[in-house]
Design a protein around this motif. Structure first.
Motif, PDB file in Angstrom:
ATOM      1  N   GLU A   1      24.542  -7.684 -53.376  1.00  0.00           N
ATOM      2  CA  GLU A   1      23.100  -7.870 -53.211  1.00  0.00           C
ATOM      3  C   GLU A   1      22.618  -6.773 -52.274  1.00  0.00           C
ATOM      4  O   GLU A   1      23.404  -6.243 -51.498  1.00  0.00           O
ATOM      5  N   THR A   2      21.338  -6.463 -52.368  1.00  0.00           N
ATOM      6  CA  THR A   2      20.817  -5.394 -51.511  1.00  0.00           C
ATOM      7  C   THR A   2      19.916  -6.001 -50.441  1.00  0.00           C
ATOM      8  O   THR A   2      19.026  -6.795 -50.741  1.00  0.00           O
ATOM      9  N   ALA A   3      20.148  -5.599 -49.203  1.00  0.00           N
ATOM     10  CA  ALA A   3      19.382  -6.123 -48.078  1.00  0.00           C
ATOM     11  C   ALA A   3      17.975  -5.521 -48.072  1.00  0.00           C
ATOM     12  O   ALA A   3      17.718  -4.504 -48.704  1.00  0.00           O
ATOM     13  N   ASP A   4      17.060  -6.193 -47.344  1.00  0.00           N
ATOM     14  CA  ASP A   4      15.708  -5.635 -47.193  1.00  0.00           C
ATOM     15  C   ASP A   4      15.719  -4.487 -46.183  1.00  0.00           C
ATOM     16  O   ASP A   4      14.988  -3.520 -46.321  1.00  0.00           O
ATOM     17  N   SER A   5      16.544  -4.626 -45.150  1.00  0.00           N
ATOM     18  CA  SER A   5      16.693  -3.537 -44.192  1.00  0.00           C
ATOM     19  C   SER A   5      18.020  -3.722 -43.474  1.00  0.00           C
ATOM     20  O   SER A   5      18.642  -4.791 -43.544  1.00  0.00           O
ATOM     21  N   GLY A   6      18.449  -2.671 -42.766  1.00  0.00           N
ATOM     22  CA  GLY A   6      19.712  -2.752 -42.051  1.00  0.00           C
ATOM     23  C   GLY A   6      20.491  -1.457 -42.199  1.00  0.00           C
ATOM     24  O   GLY A   6      20.326  -0.739 -43.190  1.00  0.00           O
ATOM     25  N   MET A   7      21.294  -1.132 -41.178  1.00  0.00           N
ATOM     26  CA  MET A   7      22.128   0.062 -41.238  1.00  0.00           C
ATOM     27  C   MET A   7      23.580  -0.366 -41.123  1.00  0.00           C
ATOM     28  O   MET A   7      23.903  -1.347 -40.457  1.00  0.00           O
ATOM     29  N   MET A   8      24.429   0.377 -41.811  1.00  0.00           N
ATOM     30  CA  MET A   8      25.843   0.037 -41.767  1.00  0.00           C
ATOM     31  C   MET A   8      26.638   1.315 -41.532  1.00  0.00           C
ATOM     32  O   MET A   8      26.373   2.347 -42.155  1.00  0.00           O
ATOM     33  N   LYS A   9      27.567   1.250 -40.563  1.00  0.00           N
ATOM     34  CA  LYS A   9      28.490   2.367 -40.394  1.00  0.00           C
ATOM     35  C   LYS A   9      29.866   1.838 -40.758  1.00  0.00           C
ATOM     36  O   LYS A   9      30.359   0.882 -40.159  1.00  0.00           O
TER      37      LYS A   9
ATOM     38  N   LYS B   1      18.737   0.960 -49.013  1.00  0.00           N
ATOM     39  CA  LYS B   1      18.672   1.970 -50.078  1.00  0.00           C
ATOM     40  C   LYS B   1      20.006   2.691 -50.201  1.00  0.00           C
ATOM     41  O   LYS B   1      20.082   3.903 -49.970  1.00  0.00           O
ATOM     42  N   PRO B   2      21.059   1.981 -50.569  1.00  0.00           N
ATOM     43  CA  PRO B   2      22.345   2.662 -50.687  1.00  0.00           C
ATOM     44  C   PRO B   2      22.393   3.511 -51.958  1.00  0.00           C
ATOM     45  O   PRO B   2      21.866   3.092 -52.987  1.00  0.00           O
ATOM     46  N   SER B   3      22.971   4.692 -51.878  1.00  0.00           N
ATOM     47  CA  SER B   3      23.104   5.504 -53.091  1.00  0.00           C
ATOM     48  C   SER B   3      24.256   4.958 -53.932  1.00  0.00           C
ATOM     49  O   SER B   3      25.140   4.263 -53.418  1.00  0.00           O
ATOM     50  N   LYS B   4      24.233   5.289 -55.223  1.00  0.00           N
ATOM     51  CA  LYS B   4      25.307   4.825 -56.110  1.00  0.00           C
ATOM     52  C   LYS B   4      26.678   5.278 -55.623  1.00  0.00           C
ATOM     53  O   LYS B   4      27.646   4.522 -55.691  1.00  0.00           O
ATOM     54  N   GLU B   5      26.728   6.517 -55.126  1.00  0.00           N
ATOM     55  CA  GLU B   5      28.010   7.060 -54.662  1.00  0.00           C
ATOM     56  C   GLU B   5      28.531   6.257 -53.473  1.00  0.00           C
ATOM     57  O   GLU B   5      29.715   5.928 -53.395  1.00  0.00           O
ATOM     58  N   LYS B   6      27.616   5.968 -52.527  1.00  0.00           N
ATOM     59  CA  LYS B   6      28.053   5.229 -51.333  1.00  0.00           C
ATOM     60  C   LYS B   6      28.465   3.801 -51.687  1.00  0.00           C
ATOM     61  O   LYS B   6      29.399   3.253 -51.089  1.00  0.00           O
ATOM     62  N   ILE B   7      27.760   3.198 -52.654  1.00  0.00           N
ATOM     63  CA  ILE B   7      28.154   1.849 -53.084  1.00  0.00           C
ATOM     64  C   ILE B   7      29.579   1.874 -53.619  1.00  0.00           C
ATOM     65  O   ILE B   7      30.430   1.084 -53.214  1.00  0.00           O
ATOM     66  N   LEU B   8      29.829   2.825 -54.518  1.00  0.00           N
ATOM     67  CA  LEU B   8      31.153   2.908 -55.134  1.00  0.00           C
ATOM     68  C   LEU B   8      32.209   3.208 -54.063  1.00  0.00           C
ATOM     69  O   LEU B   8      33.287   2.604 -54.043  1.00  0.00           O
ATOM     70  N   TRP B   9      31.879   4.129 -53.164  1.00  0.00           N
ATOM     71  CA  TRP B   9      32.819   4.495 -52.095  1.00  0.00           C
ATOM     72  C   TRP B   9      33.144   3.275 -51.230  1.00  0.00           C
ATOM     73  O   TRP B   9      34.302   3.011 -50.919  1.00  0.00           O
ATOM     74  N   THR B  10      32.089   2.534 -50.853  1.00  0.00           N
ATOM     75  CA  THR B  10      32.299   1.342 -50.016  1.00  0.00           C
ATOM     76  C   THR B  10      33.210   0.345 -50.723  1.00  0.00           C
ATOM     77  O   THR B  10      34.178  -0.162 -50.144  1.00  0.00           O
ATOM     78  N   ARG B  11      32.891   0.087 -51.998  1.00  0.00           N
ATOM     79  CA  ARG B  11      33.683  -0.912 -52.729  1.00  0.00           C
ATOM     80  C   ARG B  11      35.131  -0.470 -52.890  1.00  0.00           C
ATOM     81  O   ARG B  11      36.028  -1.302 -52.993  1.00  0.00           O
TER      82      ARG B  11
END
Lengths: 247, 223, 236
Positions: free
Chosen positions: A52-60, A70-80
């Protein structure tokens, strides 16, 4: 710091499910999140790996800074590809055998050769003592067996963090023990884990840190002794005493 | 008239029947997938287009669909200056049946897709698959298996519908039977049509057997 | 190239025979329903011999095109009547009205398809519903008619609706034995003016409207049935 989340907010139908949460996880830490149903614990996990996508928030996460809204597709895939998840309803692939369930992520998530992936998957099945079930489909396995394969499917990927979403809630009581044992072994090996759970024994005995979560916020946190034996907040006390009546 | 003569005459139309069946099914499935995809997109326009298409196609008798393909398509193509009057009748037969069956197939795919557990897709994502691998390796196979009983019924329906191509002058098994029956001035008509019915029945039983084998092979997936 | 005037002039003439299509479909469906209920009882009660015959009958009907079935009845019925007369039963095979043949053929066709739908609707009713009814002291037949059948009917309606619409569309071939319904009238009009696409589009509009109308009607039945009979709120 392996994972550092700042001020994550999420609203669903005018309902503030997550009200600006900060959460930091050290490498090797086992964090248990407890709290009443519907308090947003599962939503928190699902936002961490972008189901799910949050309304706001930062993640390191590791060395990557990610805008959770607003995660990019690349970052989503990388995170997963650096995290794994274990579901409440196991969610084993119904059209894949036990072995294929474990090797699938290695082959298509980490581009591993099929042969190597299969031997790793066999080793993982061996470890949980289910190698004789390797050609069985999920429908032929008990809930406990399915969930242990679900855990093997997650850990075989060698992830930095494993997210557990109420892994024992759907199980018959007599099957809970085997799954908890697998999770405990994993914790002892130094695996970083975030575990949303109703199993207070697990939270008390295995977790390095316990977070009490209610109404979309962290009410209090600390080691097991602090939270269970000396809760500071009234809501924590009420929750714990209500649960105590159940057991 | 000998039984063997009836059988060989009727079977001479079998290749046309089977060609119609195979190609119409392939094209109907392709169109059906497209329509199902359209109806599942988060777009009111796409959804309404797909509903309109389904309403028209599913409300039209297959016989009429064949006639419309045969008489209407050349006129439609002529509008853009292409002459398709000399296309083979077989092609028109395939077009008519494909369009007619695409509506049913799209509904079969759509409902099967919707009944695949959302958790299956999520599980594929969290083990690191990219969305297209997750779709093609996990969601699509399960969709097809769930749709299988419906697909079986539709294939059987299509076998039977191929008998309607006589209206555009194609000679399939049914057409061979009417020709033979007319040649004999009305004698042995009942025998001819009973034999014809038995041949269709055998084809359908064979199709049912194939589907039964597939279902048995994947019995643990669809429970 | 498209003659609008011809299309518009033909429309009311084609529409005027729509009742034939509808009446034929309704009568055949009703007779088919009665036969189907008999088949279901035979098959679910597993009555010896009849059970196997019914299974073969259903498989045969479902495995053959309706147009072939139509001709088997068309050529077979008179021969059957002649044979019966040979056995001393007073029948007259001359001048059998074609509408009777059509009704018979479509009724047989409908009976097989409807029986399968009823069976799957019956199996979709939870068996525990029956057990619960019997356990509160209902007689088995009462449990069936008061508990199982009402639930079965609501489950059946969507499928039954599809079968009825299929049957309407299947009647588009009865012009072959000389009955003038929508398709036949369209063909007749076509051959008068050698204009095909115009009358076929007229027919298309009429069929699509009839199908739309009955589909809506069955949807309303279903909503009423769910409210009145089984009191469940899931609308499909």
């Amino acid at each position: 710091m392996l994972l550092d989340i700042k001020n994550i907010k999420k609203t669903l139908k005018n309902n503030h499910v997550l009200k600006g949460i900060d959460l930091s996880i050290e490498k090797g830490e086992v964090v248990a999140i407890i709290g009443p149903s519907g308090s947003g614990k599962t939503t928190l996990l699902r936002n961490i790996n972008f189901l799910e996508t949050a309304d706001s928030g930062m993640m390191k996460f590791r060395d990557q800074q990610i805008d959770m809204a607003k995660p990019s597709k690349e970052k989503i895939l990388w995170t997963r590809r650096h995290m794994a998840m274990v579901f409440q309803n196991y969610n084993l692939f119904k059209n894949k055998t036990a072995l294929e369930n474990i090797s699938e992520g290695l082959i298509f998530g980490q581009n591993m050769e099929k042969k190597t992936a299969e031997s790793l998957a066999e080793a993982a099945l061996n470890q949980v003592g289910l190698i004789d079930k390797k050609d069985f489909y999920p429908s032929q396995l008990s809930g406990g067996q399915q969930q242990r394969i679900g855990i093997a499917r997650a850990t075989v990927l060698n992830p930095d963090i494993v997210l557990f979403d109420e892994p024992t809630s759907a199980l018959d009581p007599e099957l809970v023990g085997t799954v908890l044992r697998d999770m405990k072994q994993l914790a002892e090996k130094g695996q970083t884990m975030i575990v949303v759970t109703h199993q207070m024994s697990f939270a008390r005995n295995v977790a390095d840190r316990v977070i009490f979560f209610a109404d979309g916020e962290i009410i209090e946190q600390g080691n097991a002794e602090e939270v269970f034996d000396h809760p500071q907040n009234d809501r924590t006390r009420k929750f714990l005493s209500a649960i105590a009546e159940d057991y | 008239m000998k039984l063997s003569r009836i059988i060989t005459t009727l079977l001479s139309g079998l290749p046309v029947t089977l060609t119609l069946l195979v190609f119409s099914f392939i094209f109907a499935a392709a169109i059906g997938l497209g329509i199902a995809w359209l109806s599942l997109r988060n777009s009111a326009v796409c959804y309404n287009i797909s509903r309109l298409y389904l309403g028209l196609v599913r409300g039209t008798p297959p016989l009429l669909m064949l006639l419309l393909a045969y008489y209407g398509l050349p006129k439609l193509f002529l509008l853009v200056g292409i002459n398709i009057n000399d296309w083979s009748k077989l092609l028109f037969g395939i077009v008519g049946l494909s369009v007619g069956w695409s509506g049913y197939l799209s509904e079969a795919f759509r409902s099967a897709y919707l009944s695949v557990d959302q958790g299956q897709y999520e599980a594929a994502l969290v083990v690191g698959m990219n969305p297209s691998d997750a779709f093609w390796r996990i969601i699509m196979p399960q969709t097809v298996l769930i749709a299988l009983p419906n697909i079986e019924n539709l294939v059987i329906g299509l076998v039977k519908a191929t008998s309607l191509v006589y209206v555009i002058g194609l000679v399939d098994m049914y057409s061979s039977a009417t020709d033979l029956s007319n040649q004999n001035q009305g004698v042995y008509q009942l025998e001819i049509f009973v034999v014809l019915a038995l041949i269709y029945w055998m084809i359908v039983l064979a199709i049912e057997w194939v589907f039964r084998s597939i279902k048995k092979e994947y019995q643990y997936v669809t429970v | 190239m498209f003659d609008f005037r011809f299309a518009i002039n033909s429309f009311p003439k084609i529409l005027s025979v729509a009742p034939t299509t509808i009446v034929l479909s309704i009568i055949a469906t009703l007779i088919g329903l009665i036969l189907a209920i008999l088949i279901v009882i035979i098959r679910e009660r597993k009555i010896k011999v009849l059970d196997s015959i019914a299974a073969i009958y259903v498989s045969f009907i479902r495995g053959t095109p309706i147009i072939v079935q139509l001709y088997v009845v068309y050529y077979g019925l008179p021969q059957l009547l002649v044979a019966l007369r040979g056995m001393g039963i007073n029948t007259n095979s001359n001048g059998l009205p074609v509408i009777l043949i059509a009704i018979l053929a479509y009724s047989f066709n409908a009976s097989a398809n409807i029986s399968e739908s009823i069976r799957s609707a019956y199996h979709s009713v939870d068996y525990q519903q029956y057990e619960a009814a019997v356990s509160v002291g209902m007689k088995p037949t009462r449990a069936m008619t008061r508990i199982v059948v009402p639930q079965l009917i609501t489950n059946l309606i969507p499928n039954f609706s599809n079968l009825f619409l299929d049957l309407i569309k299947d009647t588009a071939i009865v012009y072959n034995i000389g009955i003038v319904e929508i398709m036949a009238k369209a063909n007749i009009m076509s051959s008068l003016g050698f204009k095909y696409i115009e009358t076929y589009l007229d027919a298309l509009i009429i069929y699509v409207f009839i199908c739309w109308f009955f589909a809506k009607l069955f949807q309303i039945f279903e909503i009423i049935a769910r409210k009145r009979i089984s009191h469940t709120q899931e609308f499909v």
